[in-house]
Design a protein around this motif. Structure first.
Motif, PDB file in Angstrom:
ATOM      1  N   ALA A  17       0.855  -1.189   0.000  1.00  0.00           N
ATOM      2  CA  ALA A  17       0.000   0.000   0.000  1.00  0.00           C
ATOM      3  C   ALA A  17       0.888   1.235   0.000  1.00  0.00           C
ATOM      4  O   ALA A  17       1.972   1.223   0.591  1.00  0.00           O
ATOM      5  CB  ALA A  17      -0.885  -0.003   1.233  1.00  0.00           C
TER       6      ALA A  17
ATOM      7  N   TRP B  16      -3.313  -4.114  -2.952  1.00  0.00           N
ATOM      8  CA  TRP B  16      -2.715  -3.469  -1.788  1.00  0.00           C
ATOM      9  C   TRP B  16      -3.812  -2.983  -0.838  1.00  0.00           C
ATOM     10  O   TRP B  16      -3.658  -3.054   0.381  1.00  0.00           O
ATOM     11  CB  TRP B  16      -1.785  -2.323  -2.179  1.00  0.00           C
ATOM     12  CG  TRP B  16      -2.443  -1.132  -2.815  1.00  0.00           C
ATOM     13  CD1 TRP B  16      -2.521  -0.859  -4.135  1.00  0.00           C
ATOM     14  CD2 TRP B  16      -3.117  -0.053  -2.136  1.00  0.00           C
ATOM     15  NE1 TRP B  16      -3.204   0.326  -4.337  1.00  0.00           N
ATOM     16  CE2 TRP B  16      -3.578   0.833  -3.115  1.00  0.00           C
ATOM     17  CE3 TRP B  16      -3.368   0.241  -0.793  1.00  0.00           C
ATOM     18  CZ2 TRP B  16      -4.288   1.993  -2.806  1.00  0.00           C
ATOM     19  CZ3 TRP B  16      -4.074   1.404  -0.490  1.00  0.00           C
ATOM     20  CH2 TRP B  16      -4.520   2.261  -1.499  1.00  0.00           C
ATOM     21  N   TYR B  17      -4.922  -2.512  -1.395  1.00  0.00           N
ATOM     22  CA  TYR B  17      -6.033  -2.028  -0.588  1.00  0.00           C
ATOM     23  C   TYR B  17      -6.681  -3.190   0.160  1.00  0.00           C
ATOM     24  O   TYR B  17      -6.981  -3.087   1.353  1.00  0.00           O
ATOM     25  CB  TYR B  17      -7.058  -1.314  -1.478  1.00  0.00           C
ATOM     26  CG  TYR B  17      -8.248  -0.772  -0.728  1.00  0.00           C
ATOM     27  CD1 TYR B  17      -8.160   0.412  -0.004  1.00  0.00           C
ATOM     28  CD2 TYR B  17      -9.463  -1.444  -0.731  1.00  0.00           C
ATOM     29  CE1 TYR B  17      -9.248   0.911   0.688  1.00  0.00           C
ATOM     30  CE2 TYR B  17     -10.559  -0.954  -0.041  1.00  0.00           C
ATOM     31  CZ  TYR B  17     -10.443   0.224   0.675  1.00  0.00           C
ATOM     32  OH  TYR B  17     -11.524   0.707   1.369  1.00  0.00           O
TER      33      TYR B  17
ATOM     34  N   SER C 123      -1.174   5.874   2.747  1.00  0.00           N
ATOM     35  CA  SER C 123      -2.378   5.073   3.004  1.00  0.00           C
ATOM     36  C   SER C 123      -2.180   4.186   4.223  1.00  0.00           C
ATOM     37  O   SER C 123      -3.079   4.056   5.058  1.00  0.00           O
ATOM     38  CB  SER C 123      -2.724   4.213   1.789  1.00  0.00           C
ATOM     39  OG  SER C 123      -3.038   5.020   0.695  1.00  0.00           O
ATOM     40  N   ARG C 124      -1.013   3.573   4.313  1.00  0.00           N
ATOM     41  CA  ARG C 124      -0.724   2.719   5.481  1.00  0.00           C
ATOM     42  C   ARG C 124      -0.702   3.553   6.753  1.00  0.00           C
ATOM     43  O   ARG C 124      -1.308   3.178   7.767  1.00  0.00           O
ATOM     44  CB  ARG C 124       0.618   2.005   5.308  1.00  0.00           C
ATOM     45  CG  ARG C 124       0.589   0.855   4.339  1.00  0.00           C
ATOM     46  CD  ARG C 124       1.851  -0.002   4.439  1.00  0.00           C
ATOM     47  NE  ARG C 124       3.090   0.739   4.542  1.00  0.00           N
ATOM     48  CZ  ARG C 124       3.855   1.113   3.508  1.00  0.00           C
ATOM     49  NH1 ARG C 124       3.497   0.799   2.286  1.00  0.00           N
ATOM     50  NH2 ARG C 124       4.965   1.788   3.703  1.00  0.00           N
TER      51      ARG C 124
ATOM     52  N   LEU D 191      -4.396  -4.266   3.038  1.00  0.00           N
ATOM     53  CA  LEU D 191      -4.443  -3.278   4.111  1.00  0.00           C
ATOM     54  C   LEU D 191      -5.767  -3.371   4.861  1.00  0.00           C
ATOM     55  O   LEU D 191      -5.798  -3.384   6.093  1.00  0.00           O
ATOM     56  CB  LEU D 191      -4.230  -1.865   3.551  1.00  0.00           C
ATOM     57  CG  LEU D 191      -4.287  -0.717   4.554  1.00  0.00           C
ATOM     58  CD1 LEU D 191      -3.191  -0.847   5.609  1.00  0.00           C
ATOM     59  CD2 LEU D 191      -4.180   0.626   3.827  1.00  0.00           C
ATOM     60  N   ARG D 192      -6.848  -3.451   4.122  1.00  0.00           N
ATOM     61  CA  ARG D 192      -8.177  -3.536   4.743  1.00  0.00           C
ATOM     62  C   ARG D 192      -8.316  -4.784   5.604  1.00  0.00           C
ATOM     63  O   ARG D 192      -8.934  -4.754   6.666  1.00  0.00           O
ATOM     64  CB  ARG D 192      -9.271  -3.515   3.671  1.00  0.00           C
ATOM     65  CG  ARG D 192      -9.542  -2.155   3.112  1.00  0.00           C
ATOM     66  CD  ARG D 192     -10.467  -1.345   3.985  1.00  0.00           C
ATOM     67  NE  ARG D 192     -11.742  -2.028   4.093  1.00  0.00           N
ATOM     68  CZ  ARG D 192     -12.262  -2.454   5.236  1.00  0.00           C
ATOM     69  NH1 ARG D 192     -11.644  -2.265   6.369  1.00  0.00           N
ATOM     70  NH2 ARG D 192     -13.417  -3.078   5.254  1.00  0.00           N
TER      71      ARG D 192
END
Length: 164
Positions: free
Chosen positions: A15, A135-136, A19-20, A139-140
């Motif tokens: 990510a 990547w989203y 964003s992270r 992360l989610r």
């Protein structure tokens, strides 16, 4: 709009740093609420702010759940072939969060935990279909685990407090 790529390096990329950072920083209110309510339930701190902490946690959870629905709405808007169902389902987190704020506190926290689990499942499914970047999705997944655990711990701690 599809986010799948034949290049596996693109699929594995992390990510974006910001964003992270923002995602992990967004966990702080969840963790703080759960920690305070747990400490209050076990009489490690004065429980005088328990009602405020519960309300703050519930409202914050509702706002973040609504934000996640907004992410899905935005992706649908950007897609030339968005299905009507995506728009309909993307407003459900906002409605669920609103209802959670109106419920008795422990039920509201449990409803939020369920909402985050459902949203997380939808995001995983969308990642498999290629409608969300990998990547989203990764992360989610991490954020969802911490959020749901925090909400469940907070709900359990609140029940202990109320039983006293």
């Amino acid at each position: 709009m599809t986010f799948q790529s034949a290049d596996s390096a693109v699929e594995k990329r992390p990510a974006p740093r910001l964003s992270r950072m923002l995602g992990y920083a967004g966990l702080l209110p969840f963790l703080a609420g759960a920690l305070y309510l747990t400490a209050a339930a076990f009489r490690l701190v004065d429980a005088q702010f328990a009602a405020f902490a519960t309300l703050a946690l519930t409202v914050y959870g509702a706002v973040i759940l609504s934000f996640l629905g907004g992410v899905r709405w935005g992706i649908a808007v950007a897609s030339a072939r968005a299905e009507a169902g995506v728009f309909v389902w993307s407003v459900m987190p906002s409605l669920g969060g609103w209802v959670a704020v109106l419920l008795p506190p422990s039920w509201g926290l449990l409803m939020l935990a369920c909402g985050f689990l459902l949203q997380g499942g939808w995001d995983l499914h969308a990642g498999e279909k290629g409608t969300l970047p990998q990547w989203y999705v990764r992360l989610r997944r991490r954020l969802t685990v911490v959020v749901v655990a925090s909400l469940l711990v907070a709900a359990g701690s609140l029940l202990i407090l109320l039983a006293r």
